[in-house]
Scaffold this motif. Structure first.
Motif, PDB file in Angstrom:
ATOM      1  N   ALA A 101       5.324  12.629   0.721  1.00  0.00           N
ATOM      2  CA  ALA A 101       5.989  11.717   1.652  1.00  0.00           C
ATOM      3  C   ALA A 101       5.004  10.684   2.189  1.00  0.00           C
ATOM      4  CB  ALA A 101       6.617  12.506   2.798  1.00  0.00           C
ATOM      5  N   LEU A 102       3.770  11.109   2.465  1.00  0.00           N
ATOM      6  CA  LEU A 102       2.751  10.162   2.928  1.00  0.00           C
ATOM      7  C   LEU A 102       2.434   9.122   1.845  1.00  0.00           C
ATOM      8  CD1 LEU A 102       0.235  12.507   4.814  1.00  0.00           C
ATOM      9  CD2 LEU A 102       2.036  11.053   5.775  1.00  0.00           C
ATOM     10  N   LEU A 104       4.540   8.091  -0.382  1.00  0.00           N
ATOM     11  CA  LEU A 104       5.684   7.175  -0.369  1.00  0.00           C
ATOM     12  C   LEU A 104       5.535   6.108   0.699  1.00  0.00           C
ATOM     13  CD1 LEU A 104       8.772   9.546  -0.839  1.00  0.00           C
ATOM     14  CD2 LEU A 104       8.104   7.671  -2.346  1.00  0.00           C
ATOM     15  N   VAL A 105       5.082   6.507   1.874  1.00  0.00           N
ATOM     16  CA  VAL A 105       4.885   5.544   2.965  1.00  0.00           C
ATOM     17  C   VAL A 105       3.846   4.496   2.565  1.00  0.00           C
ATOM     18  CG1 VAL A 105       4.052   5.253   5.325  1.00  0.00           C
ATOM     19  CG2 VAL A 105       5.579   7.145   4.772  1.00  0.00           C
ATOM     20  N   MET A 106       2.738   4.942   1.972  1.00  0.00           N
ATOM     21  CA  MET A 106       1.687   4.002   1.566  1.00  0.00           C
ATOM     22  C   MET A 106       2.185   3.050   0.480  1.00  0.00           C
ATOM     23  SD  MET A 106      -1.854   6.222   1.700  1.00  0.00           S
ATOM     24  CE  MET A 106      -1.266   7.566   0.658  1.00  0.00           C
ATOM     25  N   ALA A 108       5.276   2.107  -0.038  1.00  0.00           N
ATOM     26  CA  ALA A 108       6.230   1.179   0.559  1.00  0.00           C
ATOM     27  C   ALA A 108       5.508   0.068   1.318  1.00  0.00           C
ATOM     28  CB  ALA A 108       7.180   1.930   1.494  1.00  0.00           C
ATOM     29  N   LEU A 109       4.464   0.429   2.063  1.00  0.00           N
ATOM     30  CA  LEU A 109       3.718  -0.583   2.818  1.00  0.00           C
ATOM     31  C   LEU A 109       3.003  -1.555   1.878  1.00  0.00           C
ATOM     32  CD1 LEU A 109       2.220   1.604   5.704  1.00  0.00           C
ATOM     33  CD2 LEU A 109       4.189   0.057   5.788  1.00  0.00           C
ATOM     34  N   THR A 187      12.868   6.438  -6.140  1.00  0.00           N
ATOM     35  CA  THR A 187      12.293   5.173  -5.681  1.00  0.00           C
ATOM     36  C   THR A 187      11.832   4.333  -6.861  1.00  0.00           C
ATOM     37  OG1 THR A 187      10.090   6.156  -5.411  1.00  0.00           O
ATOM     38  CG2 THR A 187      11.537   6.168  -3.495  1.00  0.00           C
ATOM     39  N   LEU A 223      10.963   3.753   2.748  1.00  0.00           N
ATOM     40  CA  LEU A 223      10.500   4.227   4.046  1.00  0.00           C
ATOM     41  C   LEU A 223      11.542   5.124   4.709  1.00  0.00           C
ATOM     42  CD1 LEU A 223       8.766   1.044   5.546  1.00  0.00           C
ATOM     43  CD2 LEU A 223       7.675   3.189   4.871  1.00  0.00           C
ATOM     44  N   ALA A 226      11.315   8.438   2.929  1.00  0.00           N
ATOM     45  CA  ALA A 226      10.069   9.108   3.307  1.00  0.00           C
ATOM     46  C   ALA A 226      10.176   9.707   4.705  1.00  0.00           C
ATOM     47  CB  ALA A 226       8.899   8.129   3.234  1.00  0.00           C
ATOM     48  N   ARG A 227      10.854   9.004   5.607  1.00  0.00           N
ATOM     49  CA  ARG A 227      11.017   9.502   6.971  1.00  0.00           C
ATOM     50  C   ARG A 227      11.777  10.834   6.979  1.00  0.00           C
ATOM     51  NH1 ARG A 227      15.141   9.125  10.728  1.00  0.00           N
ATOM     52  NH2 ARG A 227      14.484   9.200  12.918  1.00  0.00           N
ATOM     53  N   LEU A 230       9.489  13.558   5.564  1.00  0.00           N
ATOM     54  CA  LEU A 230       8.466  13.944   6.544  1.00  0.00           C
ATOM     55  C   LEU A 230       9.064  14.837   7.625  1.00  0.00           C
ATOM     56  CD1 LEU A 230       6.480  10.599   7.024  1.00  0.00           C
ATOM     57  CD2 LEU A 230       5.580  12.755   6.131  1.00  0.00           C
TER      58      LEU A 230
END
Length: 320
Positions: A101-102, A104-106, A108-109, A187, A223, A226-227, A230
């Motif tokens: 999940a982390l 995925l966040v990276m 996406a950013l 994704t 995101l 991912a939320r 998480l």
């Protein structure tokens, strides 16, 4: 002391499912993703397509995350009988899901940053070549999603007394590690669809702005996924289970015993749908710990129960 077979009193802490299909399917997806990643990166250099290069390296990050999920399965299976893991190795898989999940966040950013950059510095795209490879990527991602989909039996077993709470906790029994890998390939499929739409718009209508816009839209959806992942994994890792419907059901069942006051109750998940429970009661009656544990025999999700019985003027009786 008379001879006694102590093994019959030692509970098993292996709460992982016996089937290994999730592990095998995850490794298959790692191979598929890796081959597609190589094809996209090589094609990007050959056709001078920044879009393909970006998607290829984006897929590389997902291959690392999905590979991490596969390694977690193998590690958990290898150490399933290691006594250093107090309640088995299930949380190794959950930890891998949290790490995914982390990632995925990276990702996406990074997608948002790259998309914003392309608004100001548009990249020249080889539309025809990029469309073919993006379509190939979409097919691979859909195949990978099919491999990692929920299996019918994964949600087939519930306590008959508690089926009405299934909708309240949809993640009970869910393989969070496999679910993390599933979201990764979804994704990738989403970015492939977005890339195809953007490439078609750019090729036929000259809408160069559509490519970075679709990148931002896709990143926002990633995101959101991912939320949720998480939230589910941190709940299991931090043992935040006291809002589970099962807690209230256990409380009510114990308090139904005459002249009994429940003074302490702890419940946490040790498997996909298995829970450990520790409770303490106060009573004036000569009830044993086994008597109270028998009240919970109908809860199939409780696989490890420890009971403490306190009587006025006597020492507590603890039964594991």
């Amino acid at each position: 002391m008379t001879n006694c077979n102590h093994s019959q009193w030692q509970p098993s802490h292996d709460y992982r499912p016996l089937e290994q299909s999730s592990e095998k399917r995850t490794w298959a997806v790692v191979v598929l993703t890796g081959l597609t990643m190589i094809a996209e990166i090589v094609s990007g250099y050959l056709f001078n397509s920044m879009a393909l290069l970006a998607d290829g390296w984006h897929m590389a990050s997902h291959m690392v995350a999905i590979g991490m999920s596969a390694v977690a399965y193998a590690f958990a299976r290898r150490h399933v009988h290691d006594r250093r893991f107090a309640f088995g190795t299930w949380k190794i898989e959950v930890l891998a899901g949290f790490a995914s999940a982390l990632v995925l966040v990276m990702v996406a950013l990074l997608m948002i940053g790259e998309s914003l950059l392309r608004f100001w510095v548009p990249a020249r795209i080889g539309f025809n070549e990029a469309l073919w490879v993006a379509a190939l990527g979409l097919v691979v991602n859909l195949l990978s999603a099919w491999l990692l989909r929920d299996q019918p039996h994964q949600h087939a077993h519930h306590d008959h007394d508690h089926d009405h709470d299934h909708d309240h906790d949809q993640n009970s029994g869910k393989d969070l590690n496999r679910h993390a890998a599933f979201i990764h390939v979804l994704t990738d499929a989403l970015t492939s669809v977005a890339a195809i739409i953007a490439l078609l718009g750019g090729k036929y209508f000259g809408w160069g702005w559509l490519d970075p816009l679709m990148g931002i839209v896709g990143a926002i959806i990633i995101l959101m996924w991912a939320r949720g992942l998480l939230r589910d994994t941190t709940k299991a890792l931090l043992d935040r289970e006291m809002d589970d419907p099962l807690v209230q059901q256990v409380r009510e069942r114990l308090e139904c015993v005459p002249d009994t006051e429940l003074v302490d109750l702890h419940l946490w998940r040790v498997g996909r749908a298995q829970y450990s429970c520790i409770f303490s009661v106060v009573t004036h009656q000569p009830y044993s710990a086994d008597h109270y544990k028998a009240q919970l025999a109908g809860f199939a999700k409780l696989v490890h129960v420890t009971a403490e019985v306190n009587r006025c003027g006597e020492r507590a009786q603890v039964d594991y």
